[in-house]
Design an enzyme around this catalytic site. Structure first.
Site, short mmCIF file in Angstrom:
data_model
loop_
_atom_site.label_atom_id
_atom_site.label_comp_id
_atom_site.label_asym_id
_atom_site.label_seq_id
_atom_site.Cartn_x
_atom_site.Cartn_y
_atom_site.Cartn_z
N CYS A 85 -2.01 8.88 2.50
CA CYS A 85 -1.60 8.46 1.51
C CYS A 85 -2.98 8.50 0.50
O CYS A 85 -2.85 8.70 -0.41
CB CYS A 85 -1.48 7.32 1.07
N GLU A 118 1.04 -1.65 0.00
CA GLU A 118 0.05 0.35 0.07
C GLU A 118 0.98 1.18 -0.12
O GLU A 118 1.57 1.89 0.72
CB GLU A 118 -1.12 0.07 0.86
C1 UN1 Z 1 -2.99 5.90 4.45
O1 UN1 Z 1 -3.03 7.57 5.12
O2 UN1 Z 1 -2.26 5.34 4.39
O3 UN1 Z 1 -8.70 6.53 3.98
C2 UN1 Z 1 -4.57 5.35 4.61
C3 UN1 Z 1 -7.66 7.03 4.97
C4 UN1 Z 1 -7.92 6.58 5.88
C5 UN1 Z 1 -6.55 5.66 6.07
C6 UN1 Z 1 -5.49 6.54 5.44
N1 UN1 Z 1 -9.16 5.81 6.44
O4 UN1 Z 1 -8.00 8.28 4.66
#
Ligand code: UN1
Length: 513
Positions: A300, A266
């Site tokens: 992310c 990821e």
């Molecule tokens: C991440 O930034 O690695 O969808 C995860 C989202 C959160 C998870 C982010 N539930 O922004």
């Protein structure tokens, strides 16, 4: 460190824990000489100095995990789920303390710190139900008096490498699923947020102990890239689940791929929201601003690009500029603030460097960036969220900078907007703001977004745990958390059983002796 944070550490029972690894309640590596210091980006204070694991420590952890797996896989899945349910309850009890520590060690707002622990609780609930639903298919055999079906078995040791930005939730997405599937986990938290990892290990170890589960089902190992490399190269760890930059992910994929192991990646996103001429602009504003400045642009899923229809461009940009002027930047533990600090000075330098590169390529800043100074910002990690008008093909726009820099791009028709949205190497999250059904459906169709997540009238961040989470292209292709992501943590076995008194061969082959 403030008295409040001190009391949080006491509440979590981790004020005196600094050794390098744990396979349960005990902690090892106390005499190791190398340390990782955890500094809070909130006030620049050192929270703890934690020992780094040695190669020998790593071997101990692996040995315990292997032993634990032989036991844990015999525990029926619904019973494993019951233990995960208790973990969820323990998290409910510790939500405030753990959420506060997340906020202090990582720098995200307190609300987001609590939200992160809520994601952990939610995934535990999900995993409890899942523990009774690890379904395999049955097939009709082509041979008489034969039965064919498939079943799912645990893999063994799951290595979890997590990033600083979601220091606890992403581990729990992996661990809760991996445990109900019958695996044991070894977690290497980010070296930037080791203390929240220690807090989680403490909570889960107490739950396992209360259920008389032997050590090694949940292990924590503190270290940097060297420990990460030991894990990724280790054939005894059949699955590596890694969250982080595309650069890191490529190294993990090569190492794990070279030994034909499984990896679940990821990685980076470069997420855009298309703001159509049919958008509700007030709603779009909330989605865009939260997406871009929430977690100081360090998700992310953060919104990095806005692709705005030319007919609403000026109106929407004016709204954005006004909204940015109202943002309160400061201590994330103070709930009046919208934006906290970046994780560290390296992140601040990367932010400044990206602004310079953007300007050099011709970017026009409509909201300027910069580092905040003064006593309130003494950690040196507070920066101004900024906005620049750019072209999608600028090198810097193609790159994920983990900071609150928002790029604006103008479009004239939806095909062009979709091509722009897809025109980056990453493929995590995407969104369209529109009240027009045809536009929404085209965006979601195979001619639309090429991302793992595509939303309508919602921003790019803040996905719920029930959906499969992850993305395409340089985001790495893995899927975590909801839906059928559990399959990544198991191995599939096809079984054919002959209950006839002859042995017919498939494909009609005759083989008589
Ligand atoms: C991440 O930034 O690695 O969808 C995860 C989202 C959160 C998870 C982010 N539930 O922004």
């Amino acid at each position: 460190m403030s008295a409040n944070i001190q009391s949080i550490l006491t509440q979590l029972g981790i004020e005196n824990i600094n050794p390098a690894y744990s396979t349960g309640n005990d902690w090892g590596g106390a005499n190791n000489t190398e340390n990782i210091d955890s500094f809070s980006p909130v006030d620049g204070q050192k929270i703890a100095s934690i020992k780094v694991s040695s190669n020998n420590d790593y071997e101990q952890v692996i040995a315990k995990a292997q032993e634990a797996f032989v036991y844990w896989r015999t525990v029926p899945a619904p019973k494993r789920g019951e233990i995960v349910r208790q973990f969820g309850d323990a998290l409910r009890k510790n939500k405030e303390a753990l959420g506060t520590l997340v906020s202090y060690e990582m720098g995200k707002s307190l609300q987001e710190g609590y939200g992160e622990v809520q994601e952990m609780i939610d995934i535990c609930d999900f995993a409890v139900g899942l523990s009774r639903q690890l379904y395999g298919l049955t097939m009709h055999s082509e041979r008489p008096n034969h039965r064919m079906y498939e079943q799912w078995h645990p893999l063994g040791i799951v290595g979890i490498i997590s990033a600083f930005n979601f220091p606890v939730a992403v581990w729990s997405w992996n661990a809760a699923l991996a445990w109900v599937c019958g695996n044991v986990c070894i977690w290497k938290p980010s070296e930037k947020t080791p203390l929240t990892g220690i807090a989680c290990q403490k909570i889960i170890a107490a739950v396992f102990k209360a259920n008389d589960i032997p050590e090694g089902v949940s292990s924590l190992i503190i270290g940097d890239r060297i420990i990460g490399e030991l894990m990724t190269n280790d054939g005894r760890v059949p699955l590596i689940s890694a969250t982080g930059s595309t650069r890191m992910g490529k190294a993990v994929a090569v190492a794990v791929g070279a030994r034909l192991g499984k990896s679940l990646l990821e990685l980076g996103g470069n997420n855009a929201i298309i703001i159509s001429e049919h958008a509700d602009l007030d709603m779009s504003l909330i989605g865009a601003v939260f997406g871009a400045v929430g977690t100081a642009g360090q998700r992310c899923t953060s919104t990095r690009r806005l692709i705005i229809h030319q007919s609403v461009y000026d109106t929407f940009v004016a709204k954005l500029v006004k909204a940015y002027a109202q943002l309160r930047i400061g201590n994330p533990l103070d709930q009046n603030n919208h934006v906290g600090p970046l994780i560290d000075k390296d992140a601040v330098n990367a932010y400044l460097d990206s602004i310079e590169k953007c300007k050099a390529e011709g970017g026009n800043f409509v909201v300027d960036g910069g580092v905040l100074e003064g006593e309130k910002y003494a950690s040196g990690c507070y920066v101004k969220p900024c906005i620049a008008e750019v072209k999608n093909d600028y090198k810097i726009v193609q790159h994920e900078t983990f900071a609150p820099i928002l790029y604006l791009i103008k479009y004239t028709n939806l095909d062009e907007a979709i091509a722009l949205q897809n025109g980056v190497p990453q493929g995590l999250s995407s969104a369209i703001m529109t009240l027009n059904l045809r536009e929404a459906e085209q965006f979601l169709s195979y001619q639309g977004s090429d991302c793992g997540i595509a939303n309508v009238n919602i921003g790019t961040s803040g996905a719920e745990i029930g959906g499969a989470f992850g993305g395409e292209k340089e985001t790495g292709g893995g899927r975590e958390s909801g839906s059928d992501a559990w399959r990544a943590y198991m191995r599939r076995q096809t079984n054919t059983i002959n209950y006839a008194n002859t042995l017919p061969l498939a494909q009609g082959i005759k083989f008589d002796l």
